[in-house]
Scaffold this motif. Structure first.
Motif, PDB file in Angstrom:
ATOM      1  N   ASN A 110       0.831  -1.202   0.000  1.00 52.55           N
ATOM      2  CA  ASN A 110       0.000   0.000   0.000  1.00 52.55           C
ATOM      3  C   ASN A 110       0.867   1.254   0.000  1.00 52.55           C
ATOM      4  O   ASN A 110       1.890   1.316   0.676  1.00 52.55           O
ATOM      5  N   ASP A 142      -9.980  10.552  -9.799  1.00 54.96           N
ATOM      6  CA  ASP A 142      -9.850  10.961  -8.403  1.00 54.96           C
ATOM      7  C   ASP A 142      -9.150  12.314  -8.307  1.00 54.96           C
ATOM      8  O   ASP A 142      -9.371  13.072  -7.372  1.00 54.96           O
ATOM      9  N   PHE A 153      -5.290   9.846  -1.672  1.00 60.01           N
ATOM     10  CA  PHE A 153      -4.346   8.823  -2.114  1.00 60.01           C
ATOM     11  C   PHE A 153      -3.531   8.264  -0.944  1.00 60.01           C
ATOM     12  O   PHE A 153      -2.329   8.059  -1.048  1.00 60.01           O
ATOM     13  N   HIS A 155      -3.167   0.207  -6.304  1.00 63.27           N
ATOM     14  CA  HIS A 155      -3.122   0.230  -7.764  1.00 63.27           C
ATOM     15  C   HIS A 155      -3.359   1.659  -8.225  1.00 63.27           C
ATOM     16  O   HIS A 155      -4.277   2.331  -7.774  1.00 63.27           O
ATOM     17  N   LEU A 156      -2.502   2.119  -9.130  1.00 60.54           N
ATOM     18  CA  LEU A 156      -2.596   3.487  -9.628  1.00 60.54           C
ATOM     19  C   LEU A 156      -2.743   3.450 -11.147  1.00 60.54           C
ATOM     20  O   LEU A 156      -2.017   2.723 -11.829  1.00 60.54           O
ATOM     21  N   LYS A 204      -7.310   5.773  -8.552  1.00 61.63           N
ATOM     22  CA  LYS A 204      -6.723   4.837  -7.578  1.00 61.63           C
ATOM     23  C   LYS A 204      -7.577   3.579  -7.457  1.00 61.63           C
ATOM     24  O   LYS A 204      -8.814   3.617  -7.527  1.00 61.63           O
ATOM     25  N   ASN A 205      -6.893   2.468  -7.272  1.00 62.31           N
ATOM     26  CA  ASN A 205      -7.506   1.175  -6.948  1.00 62.31           C
ATOM     27  C   ASN A 205      -8.590   0.740  -7.941  1.00 62.31           C
ATOM     28  O   ASN A 205      -9.655   0.273  -7.555  1.00 62.31           O
ATOM     29  N   VAL A 237      -3.218   3.333  -1.493  1.00 66.97           N
ATOM     30  CA  VAL A 237      -3.269   2.996  -2.914  1.00 66.97           C
ATOM     31  C   VAL A 237      -2.510   1.698  -3.172  1.00 66.97           C
ATOM     32  O   VAL A 237      -1.323   1.609  -2.884  1.00 66.97           O
ATOM     33  N   LEU A 246       0.498   8.236  -1.619  1.00 66.87           N
ATOM     34  CA  LEU A 246       1.111   8.971  -2.722  1.00 66.87           C
ATOM     35  C   LEU A 246       1.172  10.461  -2.401  1.00 66.87           C
ATOM     36  O   LEU A 246       0.171  11.086  -2.078  1.00 66.87           O
TER      37      LEU A 246
END
Length: 213
Positions: free
Chosen positions: A87, A126, A148, A153-154, A111-112, A151, A90
């Protein structure tokens, strides 16, 4: 708002050089999230050559290496799907391209949302930034930390550039804090060693993250 990483210089030559070196080392440490990217599962849609997109995630001190870059294929759009190995909170993004019209002029951040397509990228991001031409990798864009803060997955969608038919990017830097992913399924096995694993498998993985998908 984007801002450059400026710093004041002393008039003495030695301290001048030391300041530059210290700053570069500091930035290199801060922009090390590229080491936490799951590159095997990272993808770049509309890249001209397979695998090009992964090469823009490199050490800060190599951000001006023009031998590694990604160029778009059919049009100016590029979409990166970037999974992390844990995780991330950011805090900063740098996008560096050529000092010409192929430099992207906007980025939309999601994100995600794993495996996004260009159709998916039409959704409200986002956050998004208007980009300035930055051939030296010196301009940082600051995502909302609250948004953020967790996160795994970006996705970065570059819909357009300054007017060229294709987009070229040399470097994408990511700054922030990283936390290892913890898989609670192991804990379940410890204190319910005789339970049917199938009964718990779905719930265990649901809670910890889609980071492993």
């Amino acid at each position: 708002m984007p801002h450059g990483h400026g710093h004041s210089h002393d008039h003495g030559g030695c301290s001048h050089e030391a300041t530059d070196v210290d700053h570069a080392l500091e930035m290199g440490i801060e922009y090390s999230l590229y080491t936490k990217i799951d590159l095997d599962n990272t993808e770049c849609l509309n890249e001209e050559t397979d695998g090009q997109g992964k090469t823009v995630f490199k050490p800060y001190e190599r951000r001006r290496d023009l031998s590694k870059f990604v160029q778009s294929d059919a049009d100016e759009e590029l979409l990166f799907n970037i999974p992390f190995t844990g995780n991330v909170k950011l805090k900063g993004i740098i996008v560096s391209g050529a000092n010409d019209d192929s430099h992207p002029n906007r980025v939309k951040i999601f994100k995600n949302r794993p495996k996004m397509s260009f159709d998916d990228a039409k959704a409200k991001p986002d956050q998004e930034f208007e980009l300035t031409r930055d051939s030296r990798g010196e301009i940082e864009y600051s995502p909302k930390v609250v948004t953020f803060s967790s996160v795994h997955h970006l996705s970065l969608y570059f819909p357009s550039n300054f007017g060229d038919e294709t987009t070229r990017i040399y470097y994408i830097g990511l700054r922030g804090e990283f936390t290892e992913a913890h898989y609670h399924g192991v804990t379940i096995c410890n204190y319910e060693s005789r339970a049917n694993a199938a009964d718990h498998k779905e719930n265990a993985f649901d809670g910890v993250g889609r980071a492993v998908q």
